[in-house]
Design a protein around this motif. Sequence first.
Motif, PDB file in Angstrom:
ATOM      1  N   LYS A  58       0.832  -1.212   0.000  1.00 39.34           N
ATOM      2  CA  LYS A  58       0.000   0.000   0.000  1.00 39.34           C
ATOM      3  C   LYS A  58       0.865   1.260   0.000  1.00 39.34           C
ATOM      4  O   LYS A  58       0.555   2.235  -0.690  1.00 39.34           O
ATOM      5  CB  LYS A  58      -0.925   0.014   1.227  1.00 39.34           C
ATOM      6  N   LEU A  59       1.938   1.243   0.747  1.00 36.16           N
ATOM      7  CA  LEU A  59       2.828   2.402   0.801  1.00 36.16           C
ATOM      8  C   LEU A  59       3.470   2.661  -0.560  1.00 36.16           C
ATOM      9  O   LEU A  59       3.582   3.807  -1.001  1.00 36.16           O
ATOM     10  CB  LEU A  59       3.908   2.174   1.863  1.00 36.16           C
ATOM     11  N   ALA A  60       3.861   1.589  -1.232  1.00 37.05           N
ATOM     12  CA  ALA A  60       4.444   1.745  -2.563  1.00 37.05           C
ATOM     13  C   ALA A  60       3.397   2.202  -3.563  1.00 37.05           C
ATOM     14  O   ALA A  60       3.662   3.068  -4.406  1.00 37.05           O
ATOM     15  CB  ALA A  60       5.077   0.430  -3.007  1.00 37.05           C
ATOM     16  N   ALA A  61       2.186   1.651  -3.476  1.00 38.02           N
ATOM     17  CA  ALA A  61       1.119   2.034  -4.397  1.00 38.02           C
ATOM     18  C   ALA A  61       0.756   3.505  -4.242  1.00 38.02           C
ATOM     19  O   ALA A  61       0.354   4.159  -5.210  1.00 38.02           O
ATOM     20  CB  ALA A  61      -0.115   1.166  -4.167  1.00 38.02           C
ATOM     21  N   ALA A  62       0.900   4.040  -3.036  1.00 35.64           N
ATOM     22  CA  ALA A  62       0.614   5.457  -2.783  1.00 35.64           C
ATOM     23  C   ALA A  62       1.747   6.364  -3.248  1.00 35.64           C
ATOM     24  O   ALA A  62       1.632   7.594  -3.162  1.00 35.64           O
ATOM     25  CB  ALA A  62       0.346   5.691  -1.302  1.00 35.64           C
ATOM     26  N   GLY A  63       2.842   5.783  -3.717  1.00 35.15           N
ATOM     27  CA  GLY A  63       3.962   6.583  -4.205  1.00 35.15           C
ATOM     28  C   GLY A  63       4.871   7.116  -3.117  1.00 35.15           C
ATOM     29  O   GLY A  63       5.686   8.002  -3.366  1.00 35.15           O
ATOM     30  N   LEU A  64       4.746   6.578  -1.896  1.00 33.75           N
ATOM     31  CA  LEU A  64       5.543   7.086  -0.788  1.00 33.75           C
ATOM     32  C   LEU A  64       6.941   6.473  -0.745  1.00 33.75           C
ATOM     33  O   LEU A  64       7.825   6.985  -0.055  1.00 33.75           O
ATOM     34  CB  LEU A  64       4.831   6.825   0.542  1.00 33.75           C
ATOM     35  N   THR A 104     -11.155   6.457  -4.465  1.00 31.67           N
ATOM     36  CA  THR A 104     -10.631   7.639  -3.779  1.00 31.67           C
ATOM     37  C   THR A 104      -9.224   7.391  -3.263  1.00 31.67           C
ATOM     38  O   THR A 104      -8.327   8.233  -3.399  1.00 31.67           O
ATOM     39  CB  THR A 104     -11.566   8.035  -2.621  1.00 31.67           C
ATOM     40  N   VAL A 105      -9.004   6.209  -2.674  1.00 35.83           N
ATOM     41  CA  VAL A 105      -7.662   5.861  -2.202  1.00 35.83           C
ATOM     42  C   VAL A 105      -6.736   5.599  -3.392  1.00 35.83           C
ATOM     43  O   VAL A 105      -5.595   6.055  -3.430  1.00 35.83           O
ATOM     44  CB  VAL A 105      -7.714   4.624  -1.277  1.00 35.83           C
ATOM     45  N   GLY A 106      -7.243   4.877  -4.386  1.00 35.05           N
ATOM     46  CA  GLY A 106      -6.418   4.492  -5.522  1.00 35.05           C
ATOM     47  C   GLY A 106      -5.885   5.657  -6.314  1.00 35.05           C
ATOM     48  O   GLY A 106      -4.787   5.583  -6.875  1.00 35.05           O
ATOM     49  N   LEU A 107      -6.630   6.747  -6.375  1.00 35.27           N
ATOM     50  CA  LEU A 107      -6.178   7.923  -7.117  1.00 35.27           C
ATOM     51  C   LEU A 107      -5.504   8.956  -6.212  1.00 35.27           C
ATOM     52  O   LEU A 107      -5.271  10.091  -6.617  1.00 35.27           O
ATOM     53  CB  LEU A 107      -7.340   8.563  -7.884  1.00 35.27           C
ATOM     54  N   GLY A 108      -5.204   8.565  -4.976  1.00 35.38           N
ATOM     55  CA  GLY A 108      -4.425   9.427  -4.097  1.00 35.38           C
ATOM     56  C   GLY A 108      -5.151  10.657  -3.606  1.00 35.38           C
ATOM     57  O   GLY A 108      -4.527  11.690  -3.373  1.00 35.38           O
ATOM     58  N   LEU A 109      -6.473  10.558  -3.422  1.00 37.47           N
ATOM     59  CA  LEU A 109      -7.266  11.716  -3.013  1.00 37.47           C
ATOM     60  C   LEU A 109      -7.531  11.724  -1.509  1.00 37.47           C
ATOM     61  O   LEU A 109      -8.493  12.334  -1.046  1.00 37.47           O
ATOM     62  CB  LEU A 109      -8.582  11.738  -3.788  1.00 37.47           C
ATOM     63  N   VAL A 110      -6.664  11.046  -0.758  1.00 38.35           N
ATOM     64  CA  VAL A 110      -6.819  10.956   0.689  1.00 38.35           C
ATOM     65  C   VAL A 110      -5.460  11.075   1.364  1.00 38.35           C
ATOM     66  O   VAL A 110      -4.416  10.959   0.721  1.00 38.35           O
ATOM     67  CB  VAL A 110      -7.454   9.606   1.105  1.00 38.35           C
ATOM     68  N   ASP A 111      -5.485  11.273   2.666  1.00 39.88           N
ATOM     69  CA  ASP A 111      -4.313  11.159   3.521  1.00 39.88           C
ATOM     70  C   ASP A 111      -4.341   9.741   4.071  1.00 39.88           C
ATOM     71  O   ASP A 111      -5.281   9.376   4.780  1.00 39.88           O
ATOM     72  CB  ASP A 111      -4.401  12.193   4.649  1.00 39.88           C
ATOM     73  N   ILE A 162     -22.385  11.539   0.014  1.00 39.56           N
ATOM     74  CA  ILE A 162     -21.321  12.474   0.369  1.00 39.56           C
ATOM     75  C   ILE A 162     -20.002  11.722   0.332  1.00 39.56           C
ATOM     76  O   ILE A 162     -19.898  10.605   0.858  1.00 39.56           O
ATOM     77  CB  ILE A 162     -21.528  13.082   1.763  1.00 39.56           C
ATOM     78  N   LEU A 163     -18.999  12.325  -0.276  1.00 41.42           N
ATOM     79  CA  LEU A 163     -17.664  11.744  -0.342  1.00 41.42           C
ATOM     80  C   LEU A 163     -16.673  12.789   0.167  1.00 41.42           C
ATOM     81  O   LEU A 163     -16.636  13.910  -0.341  1.00 41.42           O
ATOM     82  CB  LEU A 163     -17.337  11.357  -1.787  1.00 41.42           C
ATOM     83  N   HIS A 164     -15.900  12.415   1.173  1.00 41.46           N
ATOM     84  CA  HIS A 164     -14.939  13.344   1.778  1.00 41.46           C
ATOM     85  C   HIS A 164     -13.536  12.776   1.673  1.00 41.46           C
ATOM     86  O   HIS A 164     -13.263  11.665   2.128  1.00 41.46           O
ATOM     87  CB  HIS A 164     -15.291  13.576   3.250  1.00 41.46           C
ATOM     88  N   GLY A 165     -12.653  13.538   1.025  1.00 41.90           N
ATOM     89  CA  GLY A 165     -11.263  13.137   0.927  1.00 41.90           C
ATOM     90  C   GLY A 165     -10.345  14.277   1.287  1.00 41.90           C
ATOM     91  O   GLY A 165     -10.785  15.369   1.670  1.00 41.90           O
ATOM     92  N   HIS A 166      -9.041  14.021   1.170  1.00 47.71           N
ATOM     93  CA  HIS A 166      -8.027  15.023   1.494  1.00 47.71           C
ATOM     94  C   HIS A 166      -7.104  15.219   0.293  1.00 47.71           C
ATOM     95  O   HIS A 166      -5.899  14.935   0.368  1.00 47.71           O
ATOM     96  CB  HIS A 166      -7.205  14.583   2.714  1.00 47.71           C
TER      97      HIS A 166
END
Length: 394
Positions: free
Chosen positions: A11-17, A208-215, A279-283
Amino acid sequence: MLEELEIYARKLAAAGLCEPGAPVLGFLDDRLAFNRETPENAVLAGVFGRMGINSLLWLPLGEPYATIVDFLAGRSGGAILPRDCETRTFLHDLPVVDSFDAATLAEALSRRKSVIVRGRGVLAHGAVSPEQAFVSASSVCFACFVKFFSDYLALKREGRSDPAYEAAFHTAKSLLAPPRTVAPELAEGPFETREQALAAMDAAGKATVGLGLVDSFFGNISCNLDGVLLISQTGSSLDELPDCVDPCPLDGSSCAGLTASSELTAHQAIVALTGAGVILHGHPRFAVILSMDCDAAGCPDSARCHVDCSRPRFLGERGILAEIPVVPGEVGTGPRGLVNTLPPAMLGRRGAVVLGHGLFATGRTGFREAFDTLLTVENACREEYFRRVESFGG
């Protein structure tokens, strides 16, 4: 457990971290086990021996995070002080050390959930599960990203020159991943059954997670199904929603909301006022950054603008950004809680950004509309951010 550790590493690699295969995760049960063998494991084992924890995550950072975090760490004076909402609420400050030794790391981690080691990456711990370490390390990366780009824009807005910052900025900018512009196909609704609604929520959360729209995986999501608000549970992963959604009757006839998202009351108020179906809430990072960019120089309320700003403003002056207001607010039901500040701002609009926190987007019947707002606003904010930097001579 080793497989669970590998899930977080992926997951960390998929997020680009980080680079694939880079994270080191340790877990202490009847014995201490690591997901992979590295020279750092001996030091990490020493940290376990000094603390009452069951998990550690050692995260060597990928780019642009390595450039961003190392630059901020070099100017930290011992701790980085981000201003975003998540850091104010959960992390407070981000300690920085120079030595990668067990005693130094354990001492820093005894006071905070994570520590940044200059030139080496981020170390985070969990007292209950590896998920805690994963969340903390991810949040450190998010907070540093927001602070780095936010502070640089403020520097340019004030007309100050900082050659070292400019060099780091242009390096980080060149290493940014390209914007994601293609939205997945999400269910349009209306939903006739709870199963349909839950499947649609799960798909929207994963997107939302897959496209990096969250913390990390944070955020929340809800769907009004015949007067029952289905809402993600507090602390749940948006990309792992099955069995983590609570049914909360809008008439208050059930106490199911005890485990629901901490922003349940805000969701309920938005639905009641706007008639929104979902409702969809992201960061989204650049939306959060622009929400913190204010041209009110010398404002006496600047120290509390995240909860008590009285100056109406929007993310931008053109396109969709002119339709998205920026509002103050804090989690909870107090006078300045999101339940009071956010719903009026969303009436007749596609969404609103809570200053330093994130974007709330609505849809009439399904998640396609809400997700499109989330993605479109973030891409517009990214473009607007660099336009502003260039307008100030950046």
